[in-house]
Design a protein around this motif. Structure first.
Motif, PDB file in Angstrom:
ATOM      1  N   HIS A   1      19.762   3.549   1.878  1.00  0.00           N
ATOM      2  CA  HIS A   1      19.263   4.179   3.094  1.00  0.00           C
ATOM      3  C   HIS A   1      18.433   3.180   3.873  1.00  0.00           C
ATOM      4  O   HIS A   1      17.576   2.495   3.300  1.00  0.00           O
ATOM      5  N   MET A   2      18.675   3.127   5.162  1.00  0.00           N
ATOM      6  CA  MET A   2      17.968   2.171   6.019  1.00  0.00           C
ATOM      7  C   MET A   2      17.248   2.916   7.133  1.00  0.00           C
ATOM      8  O   MET A   2      17.685   3.967   7.581  1.00  0.00           O
ATOM      9  N   ILE A   3      16.130   2.330   7.548  1.00  0.00           N
ATOM     10  CA  ILE A   3      15.423   2.804   8.727  1.00  0.00           C
ATOM     11  C   ILE A   3      14.853   1.576   9.421  1.00  0.00           C
ATOM     12  O   ILE A   3      14.119   0.791   8.802  1.00  0.00           O
TER      13      ILE A   3
ATOM     14  N   LEU B   1      -3.114   8.968  14.235  1.00  0.00           N
ATOM     15  CA  LEU B   1      -2.452   7.985  13.380  1.00  0.00           C
ATOM     16  C   LEU B   1      -0.944   7.918  13.632  1.00  0.00           C
ATOM     17  O   LEU B   1      -0.380   6.827  13.665  1.00  0.00           O
ATOM     18  N   GLN B   2      -0.298   9.066  13.792  1.00  0.00           N
ATOM     19  CA  GLN B   2       1.160   9.074  13.940  1.00  0.00           C
ATOM     20  C   GLN B   2       1.655   8.221  15.099  1.00  0.00           C
ATOM     21  O   GLN B   2       2.511   7.358  14.902  1.00  0.00           O
ATOM     22  N   PRO B   3       1.141   8.407  16.312  1.00  0.00           N
ATOM     23  CA  PRO B   3       1.644   7.541  17.389  1.00  0.00           C
ATOM     24  C   PRO B   3       1.240   6.082  17.212  1.00  0.00           C
ATOM     25  O   PRO B   3       1.968   5.182  17.637  1.00  0.00           O
ATOM     26  N   ALA B   4       0.099   5.845  16.568  1.00  0.00           N
ATOM     27  CA  ALA B   4      -0.318   4.456  16.334  1.00  0.00           C
ATOM     28  C   ALA B   4       0.664   3.754  15.399  1.00  0.00           C
ATOM     29  O   ALA B   4       1.078   2.616  15.653  1.00  0.00           O
TER      30      ALA B   4
ATOM     31  N   GLN C   1       8.886   3.337   2.991  1.00  0.00           N
ATOM     32  CA  GLN C   1       7.931   4.280   2.405  1.00  0.00           C
ATOM     33  C   GLN C   1       6.741   3.549   1.795  1.00  0.00           C
ATOM     34  O   GLN C   1       5.595   3.964   1.968  1.00  0.00           O
ATOM     35  N   GLU C   2       7.004   2.460   1.077  1.00  0.00           N
ATOM     36  CA  GLU C   2       5.916   1.685   0.477  1.00  0.00           C
ATOM     37  C   GLU C   2       4.996   1.108   1.548  1.00  0.00           C
ATOM     38  O   GLU C   2       3.773   1.122   1.410  1.00  0.00           O
ATOM     39  N   LYS C   3       5.591   0.609   2.615  1.00  0.00           N
ATOM     40  CA  LYS C   3       4.808   0.016   3.693  1.00  0.00           C
ATOM     41  C   LYS C   3       3.921   1.063   4.365  1.00  0.00           C
ATOM     42  O   LYS C   3       2.728   0.830   4.581  1.00  0.00           O
TER      43      LYS C   3
ATOM     44  N   GLU D   1       5.194   0.266  14.109  1.00  0.00           N
ATOM     45  CA  GLU D   1       6.354   0.054  13.244  1.00  0.00           C
ATOM     46  C   GLU D   1       7.686   0.376  13.918  1.00  0.00           C
ATOM     47  O   GLU D   1       8.729  -0.013  13.433  1.00  0.00           O
ATOM     48  N   GLY D   2       7.665   1.165  14.979  1.00  0.00           N
ATOM     49  CA  GLY D   2       8.893   1.463  15.697  1.00  0.00           C
ATOM     50  C   GLY D   2       9.629   2.702  15.217  1.00  0.00           C
ATOM     51  O   GLY D   2      10.745   2.954  15.645  1.00  0.00           O
TER      52      GLY D   2
END
Length: 162
Positions: free
Chosen positions: A110-112, A41-44, A121-123, A49-50
């Motif tokens: 805070h931005m990412i 899941l993590q790399p997917a 986080q919600e996404k 999402e980038g």
């Protein structure tokens, strides 16, 4: 080659952009361990999402405020009242500009990846929730009927599955 084809056949894809499903159909145990699913899941999610969503499980980094302005030092030897007032006005202007810049940074938060930290986080929470699969979500709601997933913090929701 044959092993990767076999693994792809065993993994079911979720409805969200081909992310792997953790536990889609009823069975005594999940088809794979949480750790194995997490490694897939993590790399997917990172490719989709980038950014690495594990960053969002930690507290956000401090906001990047500029350094405090350094006021002009008075020259006591030949400083007149007019020079002192001019220096004080420049110091006040510099302080106001600093305060305005800090207020803009605080308001932005805070931005990412050009997204607010809380929105990211919600996404990710929604993506992970949907990628759990129908049966895993059903089991979760049977075990925790009063939990409102949409109100939970990402790290709280994620830790419940580990």
């Amino acid at each position: 080659m044959a092993q990767s084809a076999r693994n792809q056949g065993n993994q079911q894809q979720s409805a969200i952009a081909g992310l792997p499903v953790f536990w889609k159909n009823p069975s005594a145990n999940p088809p794979m361990s949480w750790e194995e699913w997490e490694r897939i899941l993590q790399p997917a999610i990172q490719a989709r999402e980038g950014f690495n969503f594990r960053v969002l499980l930690e507290p956000p980094p401090p906001l990047p405020y500029p350094p405090d302005p350094i006021p002009e030092t008075p020259t006591p030897d030949d400083e007149t009242e007019i020079i002192a007032l001019g220096r004080s006005a420049r110091d006040n202007k510099m302080r106001n500009e600093f305060d305005n810049e800090c207020a803009k940074i605080y308001a932005r938060g805070h931005m990412i990846m050009n997204m607010k930290w809380s929105e990211a986080q919600e996404k990710i929470r929604a993506i992970v929730y949907m990628a759990l699969g129908n049966y895993a979500r059903t089991e979760y709601h049977l075990m925790h009927p009063k939990d409102a997933v949409h109100e939970m913090e990402l790290n709280e929701f994620y830790k419940m599955w580990q």
